[in-house]
Write an enzyme that holds these catalytic residues in place. Sequence first.
Site, short mmCIF file in Angstrom:
data_model
loop_
_atom_site.label_atom_id
_atom_site.label_comp_id
_atom_site.label_asym_id
_atom_site.label_seq_id
_atom_site.Cartn_x
_atom_site.Cartn_y
_atom_site.Cartn_z
N TYR A 35 -4.73 -11.04 9.79
CA TYR A 35 -3.35 -11.00 8.42
C TYR A 35 -2.42 -12.24 9.52
CZ TYR A 35 -0.05 -8.89 6.10
OH TYR A 35 1.46 -8.47 5.39
N ASP B 269 0.98 -1.28 -0.25
CA ASP B 269 -0.55 -0.20 0.07
C ASP B 269 1.01 1.54 0.07
OD1 ASP B 269 -1.88 -1.83 0.60
OD2 ASP B 269 -2.61 -1.25 2.49
#
Length: 221
Positions: free
Chosen positions: A56, A6
């Site tokens: 995650y 990101d």
Amino acid sequence: NCGIMDQFASAMGKKDHAIFLDTATLQFSYAPIVLKDHCIIISNTNKKHKLIGSAYNDRRKESEEALKILQNFRPIKSLGELSDEDFFALEKEISDPIIRKRAKHAVLENSRTIAAKKALEEGDLHRFGELMNLSHDSLRDDYEVSCEESDLLCETAWSLPYVLGSRMTGGGFGGCTVSLVKRDKIKDFEETLQKVYEPKIGYPCSFYEAEIADGPRELNF
């Protein structure tokens, strides 16, 4: 315990291009995205990420465990160094079916990314869309980070002849999907997905038309 994708995409974005990034070395290149009469539509499930932090880290640990096992058979530093053929020849060495699925996703998703870059360089949006769909299948079945809401949006999008591809994006367990949609069918796309989504899920989804823009730059006044 996050990755760098990101941040890298935000910093190094290039208008009308995808970034092909090797996260092990941070070497990267660009691939042109020529959408022509298609556009990128982001569909937001409007489901809050409740599990994303712990899940995650779980996926990362599971992938690291798979790597440790396979390093007994190949001198690799990451799962992405394996070809599909390498993985299928070794998958039986991973006895835990969950760990095996995580490894399968990592290896095949890496291969799909390489194939996607090639498709973009050749201007083959149809192939790129097919790879988007396969990616969602793997994120749903092998990496298990999708959810009912994301699956419903993707499956509805896949049923529409003017959609080239659709997949979840982001960390999963909610969030958004991204779709390649014929530009003159945007309204129909949004109305169709909403008609299916809201009655089944109980609240509406949201839509955004996205453009691929440059990353940050110095402004001179």
